[in-house]
Design a protein around this motif. Structure first.
Motif, PDB file in Angstrom:
ATOM      1  N   GLY A 171       0.790  -1.223   0.000  1.00 25.83           N
ATOM      2  CA  GLY A 171       0.000   0.000   0.000  1.00 25.83           C
ATOM      3  C   GLY A 171       0.822   1.272   0.000  1.00 25.83           C
ATOM      4  O   GLY A 171       0.255   2.380  -0.048  1.00 25.83           O
ATOM      5  N   MET A 172       2.171   1.143   0.014  1.00 23.23           N
ATOM      6  CA  MET A 172       3.043   2.308  -0.023  1.00 23.23           C
ATOM      7  C   MET A 172       3.462   2.603  -1.465  1.00 23.23           C
ATOM      8  O   MET A 172       3.290   1.775  -2.371  1.00 23.23           O
ATOM      9  N   TYR A 173       4.017   3.806  -1.663  1.00 21.02           N
ATOM     10  CA  TYR A 173       4.449   4.251  -2.987  1.00 21.02           C
ATOM     11  C   TYR A 173       5.876   4.805  -2.872  1.00 21.02           C
ATOM     12  O   TYR A 173       6.240   5.382  -1.846  1.00 21.02           O
ATOM     13  N   SER A 174       6.651   4.615  -3.925  1.00 23.69           N
ATOM     14  CA  SER A 174       7.985   5.226  -3.978  1.00 23.69           C
ATOM     15  C   SER A 174       8.049   6.155  -5.189  1.00 23.69           C
ATOM     16  O   SER A 174       7.458   5.875  -6.236  1.00 23.69           O
ATOM     17  N   GLN A 175       8.756   7.302  -5.009  1.00 21.88           N
ATOM     18  CA  GLN A 175       8.854   8.292  -6.076  1.00 21.88           C
ATOM     19  C   GLN A 175      10.323   8.593  -6.378  1.00 21.88           C
ATOM     20  O   GLN A 175      11.170   8.632  -5.470  1.00 21.88           O
ATOM     21  N   TYR A 176      10.643   8.797  -7.663  1.00 20.34           N
ATOM     22  CA  TYR A 176      11.997   9.034  -8.150  1.00 20.34           C
ATOM     23  C   TYR A 176      11.939  10.258  -9.069  1.00 20.34           C
ATOM     24  O   TYR A 176      11.225  10.221 -10.086  1.00 20.34           O
ATOM     25  N   ALA A 177      12.694  11.302  -8.742  1.00 22.58           N
ATOM     26  CA  ALA A 177      12.536  12.560  -9.483  1.00 22.58           C
ATOM     27  C   ALA A 177      13.870  13.137  -9.962  1.00 22.58           C
ATOM     28  O   ALA A 177      14.944  12.670  -9.578  1.00 22.58           O
ATOM     29  N   HIS A 178      13.760  14.180 -10.837  1.00 24.80           N
ATOM     30  CA  HIS A 178      14.889  14.876 -11.479  1.00 24.80           C
ATOM     31  C   HIS A 178      15.638  13.958 -12.447  1.00 24.80           C
ATOM     32  O   HIS A 178      16.846  14.094 -12.648  1.00 24.80           O
ATOM     33  N   LEU A 179      14.935  13.040 -13.056  1.00 24.39           N
ATOM     34  CA  LEU A 179      15.554  12.038 -13.928  1.00 24.39           C
ATOM     35  C   LEU A 179      15.953  12.624 -15.284  1.00 24.39           C
ATOM     36  O   LEU A 179      15.294  13.527 -15.805  1.00 24.39           O
ATOM     37  N   SER A 180      17.002  12.041 -15.865  1.00 21.45           N
ATOM     38  CA  SER A 180      17.400  12.423 -17.226  1.00 21.45           C
ATOM     39  C   SER A 180      16.772  11.491 -18.258  1.00 21.45           C
ATOM     40  O   SER A 180      16.633  11.849 -19.428  1.00 21.45           O
ATOM     41  N   GLN A 181      16.384  10.295 -17.830  1.00 19.86           N
ATOM     42  CA  GLN A 181      15.790   9.314 -18.742  1.00 19.86           C
ATOM     43  C   GLN A 181      14.850   8.407 -17.980  1.00 19.86           C
ATOM     44  O   GLN A 181      15.172   7.949 -16.888  1.00 19.86           O
ATOM     45  N   ILE A 182      13.673   8.142 -18.574  1.00 19.19           N
ATOM     46  CA  ILE A 182      12.693   7.230 -17.976  1.00 19.19           C
ATOM     47  C   ILE A 182      12.625   5.961 -18.821  1.00 19.19           C
ATOM     48  O   ILE A 182      12.449   6.034 -20.047  1.00 19.19           O
ATOM     49  N   ASP A 183      12.769   4.805 -18.195  1.00 12.62           N
ATOM     50  CA  ASP A 183      12.812   3.536 -18.925  1.00 12.62           C
ATOM     51  C   ASP A 183      11.621   2.628 -18.665  1.00 12.62           C
ATOM     52  O   ASP A 183      11.644   1.451 -19.039  1.00 12.62           O
ATOM     53  N   VAL A 184      10.576   3.137 -18.011  1.00 16.34           N
ATOM     54  CA  VAL A 184       9.368   2.345 -17.757  1.00 16.34           C
ATOM     55  C   VAL A 184       8.148   3.142 -18.187  1.00 16.34           C
ATOM     56  O   VAL A 184       8.237   4.337 -18.488  1.00 16.34           O
ATOM     57  N   ARG A 185       7.021   2.467 -18.216  1.00  9.70           N
ATOM     58  CA  ARG A 185       5.768   3.122 -18.612  1.00  9.70           C
ATOM     59  C   ARG A 185       4.700   2.828 -17.561  1.00  9.70           C
ATOM     60  O   ARG A 185       4.826   1.876 -16.775  1.00  9.70           O
ATOM     61  N   ILE A 186       3.646   3.613 -17.571  1.00  8.95           N
ATOM     62  CA  ILE A 186       2.542   3.422 -16.626  1.00  8.95           C
ATOM     63  C   ILE A 186       1.903   2.048 -16.852  1.00  8.95           C
ATOM     64  O   ILE A 186       1.646   1.639 -17.989  1.00  8.95           O
ATOM     65  N   GLY A 187       1.658   1.340 -15.756  1.00  7.77           N
ATOM     66  CA  GLY A 187       1.060   0.007 -15.833  1.00  7.77           C
ATOM     67  C   GLY A 187       2.076  -1.121 -15.869  1.00  7.77           C
ATOM     68  O   GLY A 187       1.703  -2.298 -15.772  1.00  7.77           O
ATOM     69  N   GLN A 188       3.359  -0.790 -15.991  1.00  8.62           N
ATOM     70  CA  GLN A 188       4.394  -1.823 -16.063  1.00  8.62           C
ATOM     71  C   GLN A 188       4.754  -2.343 -14.677  1.00  8.62           C
ATOM     72  O   GLN A 188       4.929  -1.584 -13.732  1.00  8.62           O
ATOM     73  N   ALA A 189       4.859  -3.656 -14.558  1.00  9.78           N
ATOM     74  CA  ALA A 189       5.300  -4.280 -13.309  1.00  9.78           C
ATOM     75  C   ALA A 189       6.821  -4.308 -13.274  1.00  9.78           C
ATOM     76  O   ALA A 189       7.463  -4.614 -14.286  1.00  9.78           O
ATOM     77  N   VAL A 190       7.391  -3.982 -12.133  1.00 10.69           N
ATOM     78  CA  VAL A 190       8.844  -3.977 -11.973  1.00 10.69           C
ATOM     79  C   VAL A 190       9.223  -4.774 -10.734  1.00 10.69           C
ATOM     80  O   VAL A 190       8.417  -4.955  -9.823  1.00 10.69           O
TER      81      VAL A 190
END
Length: 237
Positions: A171-190
Motif C-alpha cells: 500500500g506504499m508508494y515510492s517516487q523518483y525525481a529529477h531524472l534524465s531518462q525514464i525507462d518504464v511506462r505506466i502500468g508496467q510491473a517492476v
C-alpha cells in the motif's frame, strides 16, 4: 603222392595260420576302434557345452545392459535433482525480491534530507536526495507497478522534472525525481533492483541528484521519512 600234389599242398596256408591272422586283424581293428572311441569320448568330455556358453554370454550381456541403464538412471536422477534445486533457489530469490527493499542508487552521497528547510522547495523537504552523477542507474526500491511516469513530475508538478511513482503491494508508494531518462511506462510491473531510469538534473534542481520519496498515496503531500522507512525494512542508507 606226386611232386605236383606235394607242391600245391606246400603253398596252401595252414588253418592255424589263417586263424591267427584273422584273430590278429580282429585285435588290431578292435584296438583302432577302441582308440578312436576313447579319443572321441575324451574330446566330447573336454569340449565346452555350447548351450552353457550361450547362456553365459546372454547373462553377461544382460548384466552389462543393466549396469549401463543403472548409470543412465542415476545421471537422469541427478539432473532432475539439480533442476529441482535450481527451481527452488529461483523461487526463493523471487520471494526475497518480492518482500525486500533496497536503496534506489549505489555509490552515492546523501545530500538534502527529509524535513529540511531549503531554498529549492516551498515547504519542508519531502524526500531524501542522493547526490550522484547524471546518468547513474536508478533502480526500483521494491517490486510494484508503475502508476506515474513522465515529465512535469509525472503529474506532481514541474519542480520534480522527469519523475516516476511506483505502487507497492503493502500500500506504499515510492517516487523518483529529477531524472534524465525514464525507462518504464505506466502500468508496467517492476521487480526490486530493476533498472527504471537514469538520474539527472531536471526540474527544480541545483545539481545532479536523485530525489527519492516514500508516500502513503501516489500524490504529492503524502510523503513519510524515506530513510526511517528503509531502516525498518532492513536497509541502511
Amino acid at each position: 603222392m606226386s611232386k605236383r600234389a606235394t607242391f600245391q599242398h606246400s603253398r596252401r596256408p595252414s588253418v592255424s595260420r589263417v586263424r591267427g591272422a584273422v584273430v590278429a586283424a580282429g585285435l588290431g581293428t578292435t584296438m583302432v576302434l577302441g582308440a578312436g572311441a576313447a579319443f572321441a569320448a575324451g574330446a566330447a568330455a573336454s569340449a565346452p557345452d555350447t548351450a552353457s556358453l550361450v547362456n553365459t554370454a546372454a547373462a553377461e550381456s544382460v548384466a552389462k545392459q543393466a549396469t549401463v541403464q543403472g548409470k543412465a538412471a542415476q545421471v537422469a536422477k541427478q539432473a532432475v535433482a539439480k533442476k529441482v534445486a535450481e527451481a527452488k533457489k529461483a523461487a526463493k530469490k523471487a520471494a526475497n525480491l518480492a518482500t525486500s527493499w533496497e536503496a534506489p542508487v549505489s555509490h552515492y552521497q546523501l545530500s538534502a534530507s527529509f524535513g529540511n528547510d531549503g531554498s529549492r522547495w516551498a515547504h519542508k523537504h519531502s524526500g531524501q536526495d542522493f547526490a550522484v552523477p547524471i546518468g547513474t542507474k536508478v533502480e526500483a526500491a521494491h517490486s510494484g507497478v508503475v502508476v506515474k511516469a513522465g515529465p512535469n513530475g509525472g503529474g506532481d508538478g514541474p519542480a520534480y522534472g522527469n519523475a516516476i511513482v511506483i505502487k507497492h503491494s503493502n500500500g506504499m508508494y515510492s517516487q523518483y525525481a529529477h531524472l534524465s531518462q525514464i525507462d518504464v511506462r505506466i502500468g508496467q510491473a517492476v521487480q526490486t533492483g530493476e533498472k527504471i531510469a537514469l538520474s539527472g538534473n531536471t526540474g527544480n534542481s541545483s545539481g545532479p541528484h536523485l530525489h527519492f520519496e516514500i508516500r502513503t498515496t501516489a500524490n504529492y503531500g503524502s510523503a513519510v521519512n524515506p530513510v526511517m522507512f528503509l531502516q525498518k525494512e532492513g536497509v541502511t542508507v
